[in-house]
Scaffold this active site. Structure first.
Site, PDB file in Angstrom:
ATOM      1  N   ASN A  93       3.750  10.898   7.121  1.00 60.16           N
ATOM      2  CA  ASN A  93       4.900  10.245   6.515  1.00 60.16           C
ATOM      3  C   ASN A  93       5.224  10.886   5.179  1.00 60.16           C
ATOM      4  O   ASN A  93       4.342  11.342   4.457  1.00 60.16           O
ATOM      5  CB  ASN A  93       4.673   8.738   6.368  1.00 60.16           C
ATOM      6  CG  ASN A  93       4.007   8.365   5.057  1.00 60.16           C
ATOM      7  OD1 ASN A  93       4.667   8.300   4.009  1.00 60.16           O
ATOM      8  ND2 ASN A  93       2.705   8.162   5.091  1.00 60.16           N
ATOM      9  N   CYS A 102       0.071  10.148  -7.065  1.00 58.54           N
ATOM     10  CA  CYS A 102       1.411  10.627  -7.411  1.00 58.54           C
ATOM     11  C   CYS A 102       1.339  11.773  -8.413  1.00 58.54           C
ATOM     12  O   CYS A 102       0.434  11.835  -9.226  1.00 58.54           O
ATOM     13  CB  CYS A 102       2.226   9.515  -8.055  1.00 58.54           C
ATOM     14  SG  CYS A 102       1.922   7.937  -7.327  1.00 58.54           S
TER      15      CYS A 102
HETATM   16  C1  LIG Z   1       4.391   4.832   6.037  1.00 57.91           C
HETATM   17  C2  LIG Z   1       3.303   4.766   5.014  1.00 57.91           C
HETATM   18  C3  LIG Z   1       3.615   4.404   3.691  1.00 57.91           C
HETATM   19  C4  LIG Z   1       2.622   4.347   2.710  1.00 57.91           C
HETATM   20  N1  LIG Z   1       2.955   3.979   1.437  1.00 57.91           N
HETATM   21  C5  LIG Z   1       1.979   3.875   0.493  1.00 57.91           C
HETATM   22  C6  LIG Z   1       2.274   3.422  -0.834  1.00 57.91           C
HETATM   23  O1  LIG Z   1       3.420   3.091  -1.169  1.00 57.91           O
HETATM   24  N2  LIG Z   1       1.260   3.363  -1.757  1.00 57.91           N
HETATM   25  C7  LIG Z   1      -0.030   3.704  -1.418  1.00 57.91           C
HETATM   26  O2  LIG Z   1      -0.909   3.622  -2.275  1.00 57.91           O
HETATM   27  N3  LIG Z   1      -0.344   4.106  -0.163  1.00 57.91           N
HETATM   28  C8  LIG Z   1       0.625   4.206   0.795  1.00 57.91           C
HETATM   29  N4  LIG Z   1       0.290   4.607   2.079  1.00 57.91           N
HETATM   30  C9  LIG Z   1      -1.121   4.947   2.403  1.00 57.91           C
HETATM   31  C10 LIG Z   1      -1.834   3.786   3.089  1.00 57.91           C
HETATM   32  O3  LIG Z   1      -1.900   2.654   2.264  1.00 57.91           O
HETATM   33  C11 LIG Z   1      -3.255   4.200   3.534  1.00 57.91           C
HETATM   34  O4  LIG Z   1      -3.997   4.559   2.396  1.00 57.91           O
HETATM   35  C12 LIG Z   1      -3.264   5.353   4.511  1.00 57.91           C
HETATM   36  O5  LIG Z   1      -2.204   5.226   5.417  1.00 57.91           O
HETATM   37  C13 LIG Z   1      -4.567   5.476   5.288  1.00 57.91           C
HETATM   38  O6  LIG Z   1      -4.839   4.327   6.058  1.00 57.91           O
HETATM   39  P1  LIG Z   1      -4.472   4.182   7.643  1.00 57.91           P
HETATM   40  O7  LIG Z   1      -5.054   5.401   8.321  1.00 57.91           O
HETATM   41  O8  LIG Z   1      -5.108   2.907   8.077  1.00 57.91           O
HETATM   42  O9  LIG Z   1      -3.008   4.155   7.729  1.00 57.91           O
HETATM   43  C14 LIG Z   1       1.277   4.669   3.066  1.00 57.91           C
HETATM   44  C15 LIG Z   1       0.975   5.011   4.388  1.00 57.91           C
HETATM   45  C16 LIG Z   1       1.957   5.058   5.360  1.00 57.91           C
HETATM   46  C17 LIG Z   1       1.577   5.440   6.772  1.00 57.91           C
END
Ligand SMILES: Cc1cc2nc3c(=O)[nH]c(=O)nc-3n(C[C@H](O)[C@H](O)[C@H](O)COP(=O)(O)O)c2cc1C
Ligand SMILES: Cc1cc2nc3c(=O)[nH]c(=O)nc-3n(C[C@H](O)[C@H](O)[C@H](O)COP(=O)(O)OP(=O)(O)OC[C@H]3O[C@@H](n4cnc5c(N)ncnc54)[C@H](O)[C@@H]3O)c2cc1C
Ligand code: FES
Lengths: 310, 262
Positions: A75, A136
């Site tokens: 993403n 970031c």
């Molecule tokens: C579409 C999307 C948007 C995300 N937006 C943020 C965000 O705004 N801030 C943040 O700290 N992490 C963001 N993440 C990261 C997730 O919180 C998480 O750390 C990461 O996806 C790994 O976990 P998962 O494999 O269970 O998705 C985002 C992830 C995805 C897929």
């Protein structure tokens, strides 16, 4: 679920923050929580983490922003959000009274910006904790991510911690050579807990058009594909810091949670799995309760760091 | 309020052509509340790959009990779906999004291209049922007659006459849908409802704009969740910034969108 199973002890503590179970939702994958009300009981969850908030509203990146990859997705949403003011006046209002701790995820371009958001949020009731996204780029330091340099990571943590009334969780970037080093740096900065991992930077290319698939060219990889990396990093960080560790990365079931707890996580966050199964977080809590009941554990906390190395 | 059904029973699976498949699902919860233009998110396999659900328009509902999706096999997910069997279950989330806005006081023109015809059948049925005025104008196109014919049949069964266009001329007008549309008399009070490839929707939008006729388009974007959580499904809008196709759309007033004229 039988009442015996309901009464098992799943509670964990993230520093001063008590959670009835270790299952949280990951920022950016659970909207502002309200979106999921049709599908699950929010109050069954340990906590919810809302979409990352910046000082000013951000429109995010142009499309395409997402693409599926083997067992995962990339993403490049570009941190689209309504900004801290509208978050407080609109979104936070919807969240009051949802009977689940709300963790607010924040992000910024400069240390001063992180600090200012923390100050604004300090006046807001019903925030259980702040999670600081340090993945970031720092615009004042040529775009290098806060989470990649120990001194920057310490500085951001320190600035937020000083201006917050609630526990501060710092969310680590996996796109570093030695994540333990950064974990220790944020612990020095006063973090009450660390959460990891954020997405792994990746890329997808369409060989037919010879173009990158994402408009932003690169994006963050999430989902089951990153779980082994996340487990390894949680394991390393848990041994390097004394604050609680929150495991994130490819978690979609109680079994996954148990693995992260064995690696040293006190709690976990569920991300991408929410997109596939909007009930994933609640079902994971149910699965954990069954596990504790069937294995006659005194509490789920017994699993934390209980990895058998022989 | 949308429903999450882990087990929606496949009561029928039909191949309308070698790569166009129609699945009928037994799901009263979804069928009762679905509106034309809304969609469902379908899990195409049980494992972690493909991981994400796939969006499909609801192409028809019947007897407050069944709904259909109509899709073209284009990749892994659709190929897996095409190999499901009757009697199996699918995990379905829906109905999602905001569909076509129907106002019976004016007249109606439905324009579809390729598999984009899918949501228009549901709309045609609804218009025939609730609006007593003239039957809607229907203009449908595809690459070949083989592809178009099975998609047109259901409209004919509703008693609607269909203006057809194919790229190879094997059925109806030899050329694009937009050429057919230009030759038709569109009433000033008409609303055009469009779903199909982006260039086609743009052409129809420009034509409607020139004639000062309302135009609603159903947009396709990459969706991860379908329910407002991922913010992946954006389309650029005229006033600046983006709208989210899964909850602010997928149907939009064409005038509200920013069409990049290339
Ligand atoms: C579409 C999307 C948007 C995300 N937006 C943020 C965000 O705004 N801030 C943040 O700290 N992490 C963001 N993440 C990261 C997730 O919180 C998480 O750390 C990461 O996806 C790994 O976990 P998962 O494999 O269970 O998705 C985002 C992830 C995805 C897929
Ligand atoms: C609201 C909405 C309604 C839709 N309704 C229908 C419908 O009624 N019938 C139908 O056949 N298709 C419909 N689509 C498109 C359908 O979702 C895609 O064809 C499908 O997701 C492809 O999955 P796949 O795994 O087979 O292909 P993949 O292997 O994932 O990809 C194959 C090709 O399809 C493209 N693609 C993948 N996902 C999408 C997507 N979400 N949107 C557009 N292109 C995509 C890829 O870029 C690639 O070129 C709709 C899409 C949306 C957003
Ligand atoms: S598809 Fe996830 S927000 Fe629209």
């Amino acid at each position: 679920m039988g009442s015996e199973i309901k009464n098992v002890d799943l509670a964990v503590s993230i520093g001063p923050l008590r959670l009835k179970n270790p299952v949280m939702t990951a920022s950016g994958t659970f909207g502002y929580a309200k979106e999921f009300e049709p599908y699950l009981n929010l109050h069954k969850l340990g906590a919810v983490v809302v979409k990352g908030i910046s000082l000013e509203p951000r429109p995010g990146n142009p499309p395409p922003r997402i693409i599926e990859t083997p067992c995962g997705m990339l993403n490049a949403i570009g941190l689209e959000n309504v900004g801290v003011e509208r978050f407080i006046t609109e979104k936070m209002k919807l969240l009051t009274g949802i009977s689940v701790p709300v963790v607010v995820n924040i992000l910024g371009d400069t240390v001063a910006e992180y600090q200012e958001i923390a100050e604004r949020l300090a006046d807001v009731d019903d925030i259980a904790a702040i999670e600081v996204n340090i993945s970031c780029p720092n615009v004042k330091k040529g775009g290098v991510a806060f989470g990649t340099l120990p001194e920057l990571a310490t500085a951001v943590t320190n600035a937020v911690k000083k201006h917050s009334r609630v526990p501060v969780i710092v969310k680590l970037s996996p796109n570093v050579t030695d994540i333990s080093l950064i974990a220790r740096a944020v612990e020095d900065g006063g973090a009450d807990a660390v959460s990891l991992i954020n997405t792994l930077i990746g890329m997808a290319i369409d060989h037919k058009s010879r173009k990158p698939v994402l408009a932003n060219v690169i994006g963050g990889l999430s989902g089951p594909a990153i779980k082994p990396v996340a487990l390894r990093m949680v394991y390393q960080v848990a041994q390097s810091v004394s604050v609680p560790v929150i495991g994130i990365g490819g978690i979609e079931s109680a079994e996954d949670v148990l693995e992260f707890m064995l690696a040293g996580a006190t709690a976990v966050q569920i991300g991408t799995a929410n997109f596939v199964n909007p009930r994933a977080a609640e079902e994971t809590v149910e699965g954990l309760a069954e596990y504790v009941y069937e294995n006659k554990l005194g509490s789920l906390r017994e699993m934390i760091g209980a990895l058998v190395l022989s | 309020m949308s429903q999450f059904q882990k087990k929606s029973y496949i009561s029928r699976l039909e191949y309308l052509s070698p790569d166009i498949v129609r699945i009928t699902l037994d799901s009263p919860e979804i069928a009762r509340i679905a509106q034309p233009g809304q969609f469902v998110m379908v899990k195409t396999g049980n494992g972690k790959d493909p991981l994400l659900r796939r969006p499909f328009s609801i192409s028809q509902v019947s007897n407050d009990r069944y709904f259909q999706i109509l899709f073209k096999v284009v990749g892994r997910g659709t190929s897996l779906l095409a190999h499901c069997r009757e009697g199996e279950n699918l995990s379905v989330l829906g109905p999602l999004g905001s569909g076509f806005q129907v106002d019976c006081t004016g007249s109606h023109c439905l324009v579809g291209g390729g598999i984009g015809i899918a949501p228009l059948l549901f709309l045609a049925k609804q218009l025939s049922r609730i609006c007593t005025g003239n039957p809607p104008l229907v203009v449908l196109g595809a690459r070949t007659g083989e592809e178009l014919e099975p998609l047109i049949n259901d409209f004919k069964e509703l008693g609607l006459s269909v203006h057809a266009a194919t790229d190879d001329g094997s059925l109806g007008h030899h050329g694009f849908v937009i050429d057919v549309l230009k030759g038709l008399q569109l009433a000033a009070d008409a609303t055009t409802y469009v779903c199909g490839p982006h260039p086609m929707m743009l052409a129809v939008h420009l034509l409607c704009k020139a004639k000062n006729i309302a135009c609603q388009v159903s947009m396709e974007t990459h969706m991860a969740c379908g329910m407002g959580a991922c913010l992946g499904c954006i389309v650029p809008v005229e006033k600046g910034g983006y709208a989210h196709a899964c909850f602010e759309g997928p149907v939009f007033d064409a005038e509200e969108l920013l069409w990049e004229v290339k």
